[in-house]
Design a protein around this motif. Structure first.
Motif, PDB file in Angstrom:
ATOM      1  N   ILE A 297       3.070  12.002   0.330  1.00 55.47           N
ATOM      2  CA  ILE A 297       1.572  11.935   0.501  1.00 55.47           C
ATOM      3  C   ILE A 297       0.915  13.141  -0.455  1.00 55.47           C
ATOM      4  O   ILE A 297       1.838  14.042  -0.640  1.00 55.47           O
ATOM      5  N   PRO A 298      -0.211  13.193  -0.786  1.00 55.48           N
ATOM      6  CA  PRO A 298      -0.813  14.288  -1.802  1.00 55.48           C
ATOM      7  C   PRO A 298      -0.538  15.467  -1.004  1.00 55.48           C
ATOM      8  O   PRO A 298      -0.827  15.729   0.160  1.00 55.48           O
ATOM      9  N   ARG A 299      -0.705  16.479  -1.844  1.00 57.40           N
ATOM     10  CA  ARG A 299      -0.273  17.797  -1.683  1.00 57.40           C
ATOM     11  C   ARG A 299      -1.678  18.130  -0.855  1.00 57.40           C
ATOM     12  O   ARG A 299      -2.941  17.884  -1.144  1.00 57.40           O
ATOM     13  N   GLY A 300      -1.513  18.855   0.229  1.00 59.32           N
ATOM     14  CA  GLY A 300      -2.710  19.385   1.306  1.00 59.32           C
ATOM     15  C   GLY A 300      -3.086  18.144   2.323  1.00 59.32           C
ATOM     16  O   GLY A 300      -3.710  18.676   3.015  1.00 59.32           O
TER      17      GLY A 300
ATOM     18  N   VAL B 139       6.401  17.111   8.745  1.00 55.70           N
ATOM     19  CA  VAL B 139       5.970  17.316   7.416  1.00 55.70           C
ATOM     20  C   VAL B 139       6.849  18.481   6.651  1.00 55.70           C
ATOM     21  O   VAL B 139       6.880  19.310   7.408  1.00 55.70           O
ATOM     22  N   LEU B 140       7.338  18.036   5.582  1.00 58.49           N
ATOM     23  CA  LEU B 140       7.983  19.181   4.858  1.00 58.49           C
ATOM     24  C   LEU B 140       7.169  19.889   3.884  1.00 58.49           C
ATOM     25  O   LEU B 140       6.036  19.561   3.200  1.00 58.49           O
ATOM     26  N   GLY B 141       7.589  21.273   3.881  1.00 59.75           N
ATOM     27  CA  GLY B 141       6.513  22.016   3.272  1.00 59.75           C
ATOM     28  C   GLY B 141       7.216  22.887   2.244  1.00 59.75           C
ATOM     29  O   GLY B 141       8.488  22.622   1.655  1.00 59.75           O
ATOM     30  N   GLU B 142       6.627  23.767   1.569  1.00 57.04           N
ATOM     31  CA  GLU B 142       7.221  24.453   0.301  1.00 57.04           C
ATOM     32  C   GLU B 142       8.486  25.245   0.574  1.00 57.04           C
ATOM     33  O   GLU B 142       9.225  25.234  -0.654  1.00 57.04           O
ATOM     34  N   ASP B 143       8.905  25.596   1.689  1.00 59.25           N
ATOM     35  CA  ASP B 143      10.184  26.096   1.935  1.00 59.25           C
ATOM     36  C   ASP B 143      11.232  25.176   2.269  1.00 59.25           C
ATOM     37  O   ASP B 143      12.143  25.558   2.419  1.00 59.25           O
ATOM     38  N   ASP B 144      10.888  24.012   2.401  1.00 62.43           N
ATOM     39  CA  ASP B 144      11.905  22.797   2.595  1.00 62.43           C
ATOM     40  C   ASP B 144      12.452  22.334   1.389  1.00 62.43           C
ATOM     41  O   ASP B 144      11.833  22.300   0.309  1.00 62.43           O
TER      42      ASP B 144
ATOM     43  N   ARG C 243       0.763  -1.295   0.134  1.00 61.45           N
ATOM     44  CA  ARG C 243       0.047   0.182   0.087  1.00 61.45           C
ATOM     45  C   ARG C 243       0.881   1.330   0.027  1.00 61.45           C
ATOM     46  O   ARG C 243       0.314   2.453  -0.262  1.00 61.45           O
ATOM     47  N   SER C 244       2.072   1.020   0.164  1.00 66.72           N
ATOM     48  CA  SER C 244       3.152   1.956   0.083  1.00 66.72           C
ATOM     49  C   SER C 244       3.219   2.806  -1.059  1.00 66.72           C
ATOM     50  O   SER C 244       3.525   1.948  -2.249  1.00 66.72           O
ATOM     51  N   GLY C 245       3.348   4.084  -1.319  1.00 71.49           N
ATOM     52  CA  GLY C 245       3.817   4.723  -2.451  1.00 71.49           C
ATOM     53  C   GLY C 245       5.458   4.651  -2.410  1.00 71.49           C
ATOM     54  O   GLY C 245       6.159   4.162  -1.759  1.00 71.49           O
ATOM     55  N   ALA C 246       6.155   5.768  -3.098  1.00 68.30           N
ATOM     56  CA  ALA C 246       7.451   6.118  -3.147  1.00 68.30           C
ATOM     57  C   ALA C 246       8.078   6.334  -1.768  1.00 68.30           C
ATOM     58  O   ALA C 246       7.393   6.996  -1.253  1.00 68.30           O
ATOM     59  N   VAL C 247       9.252   5.720  -1.428  1.00 62.88           N
ATOM     60  CA  VAL C 247       9.793   6.050  -0.157  1.00 62.88           C
ATOM     61  C   VAL C 247      11.496   6.252  -0.383  1.00 62.88           C
ATOM     62  O   VAL C 247      11.871   5.387  -1.052  1.00 62.88           O
ATOM     63  N   LEU C 248      11.710   7.541  -0.031  1.00 63.81           N
ATOM     64  CA  LEU C 248      12.936   7.759   0.103  1.00 63.81           C
ATOM     65  C   LEU C 248      13.783   7.567   1.200  1.00 63.81           C
ATOM     66  O   LEU C 248      13.692   8.157   2.435  1.00 63.81           O
TER      67      LEU C 248
ATOM     68  N   PRO D  76       4.930   5.680 -12.071  1.00 65.98           N
ATOM     69  CA  PRO D  76       4.173   6.907 -12.433  1.00 65.98           C
ATOM     70  C   PRO D  76       2.675   7.059 -11.783  1.00 65.98           C
ATOM     71  O   PRO D  76       2.283   8.044 -11.782  1.00 65.98           O
ATOM     72  N   ASP D  77       2.136   6.127 -11.475  1.00 67.43           N
ATOM     73  CA  ASP D  77       0.749   6.201 -10.816  1.00 67.43           C
ATOM     74  C   ASP D  77       0.726   5.854  -9.262  1.00 67.43           C
ATOM     75  O   ASP D  77      -0.236   5.508  -8.698  1.00 67.43           O
ATOM     76  N   ALA D  78       1.896   5.656  -8.576  1.00 66.48           N
ATOM     77  CA  ALA D  78       1.822   5.253  -7.302  1.00 66.48           C
ATOM     78  C   ALA D  78       3.064   6.159  -6.468  1.00 66.48           C
ATOM     79  O   ALA D  78       4.034   5.484  -5.812  1.00 66.48           O
ATOM     80  N   TRP D  79       3.345   7.471  -6.821  1.00 69.40           N
ATOM     81  CA  TRP D  79       4.128   8.405  -5.944  1.00 69.40           C
ATOM     82  C   TRP D  79       3.502   8.363  -4.552  1.00 69.40           C
ATOM     83  O   TRP D  79       4.551   8.433  -3.559  1.00 69.40           O
ATOM     84  N   THR D  80       2.344   8.474  -4.194  1.00 75.90           N
ATOM     85  CA  THR D  80       2.094   8.740  -2.918  1.00 75.90           C
ATOM     86  C   THR D  80       1.405   7.540  -2.072  1.00 75.90           C
ATOM     87  O   THR D  80       0.860   6.651  -2.579  1.00 75.90           O
ATOM     88  N   THR D  81       1.369   7.929  -0.773  1.00 76.20           N
ATOM     89  CA  THR D  81       0.946   6.997   0.269  1.00 76.20           C
ATOM     90  C   THR D  81      -0.469   7.465   0.811  1.00 76.20           C
ATOM     91  O   THR D  81      -0.401   8.593   0.951  1.00 76.20           O
ATOM     92  N   ASP D  82      -1.359   6.825   0.741  1.00 76.07           N
ATOM     93  CA  ASP D  82      -2.772   7.429   1.626  1.00 76.07           C
ATOM     94  C   ASP D  82      -2.209   7.710   2.985  1.00 76.07           C
ATOM     95  O   ASP D  82      -1.687   7.091   3.831  1.00 76.07           O
TER      96      ASP D  82
END
Length: 102
Positions: free
Chosen positions: A33-36, A48-53, A16-21, A76-82
Motif C-alpha cells: 500500500i502507499p507509504r503512510g 503493517v510492516l514498518g521501516e525497521d521490518d 484492483r489488487s497491486g503486487a502481492v507477495l 511499473p504502475d501497479a505496485w500498490t493496492t488502494d
C-alpha cells in the motif's frame, strides 16, 4: 496477513489488487500500500510492516516457490493496492469466513 485471509481478499479485489507477495514458509501474503497509508490501519489478523521490518523480495520473474514468490507480479504502475479497498476486502473476507464456521 495469514495466507487464507489474503487469498480471500485477493479474490474479492480481483484486478484492483497491486503486487502481492506470497511467503509459504510463514503462510503469509503481503500486499503493498502507499507509504503512510497505514497510519490508521486496524484490521484484525493483519500487521503493517514498518521501516525497521525486513521482507525478502524475489525477482520479478519468480512466480512459484520454493520460498517467497509473486502471487501477483509487480507492474511499473501497479505496485500498490488502494488501502481502503484492501481493508474492505479483508473485512468482507473475515466476515464471510466467520459466517461459514457457524
Amino acid at each position: 496477513m495469514p495466507r487464507s485471509a489474503g487469498l480471500d481478499a485477493l479474490g474479492i479485489l480481483g484486478r484492483r489488487s497491486g503486487a502481492v507477495l506470497e511467503d509459504p514458509l510463514n503462510a503469509a501474503l503481503y500486499f503493498f500500500i502507499p507509504r503512510g497509508a497505514a497510519v490508521d490501519w486496524d484490521v484484525d489478523g493483519t500487521r503493517v510492516l514498518g521501516e525497521d521490518d525486513h521482507l525478502v523480495v524475489p525477482p520479478d520473474r519468480r512466480t512459484q516457490g520454493p520460498g517467497p514468490h509473486w502471487r501477483i507480479c509487480p507492474a511499473p504502475d501497479a505496485w500498490t493496492t488502494d488501502p481502503a479497498a484492501l481493508q474492505a476486502a479483508l473485512q468482507d473476507a473475515v466476515s464471510t469466513r466467520v459466517g461459514h464456521s457457524r
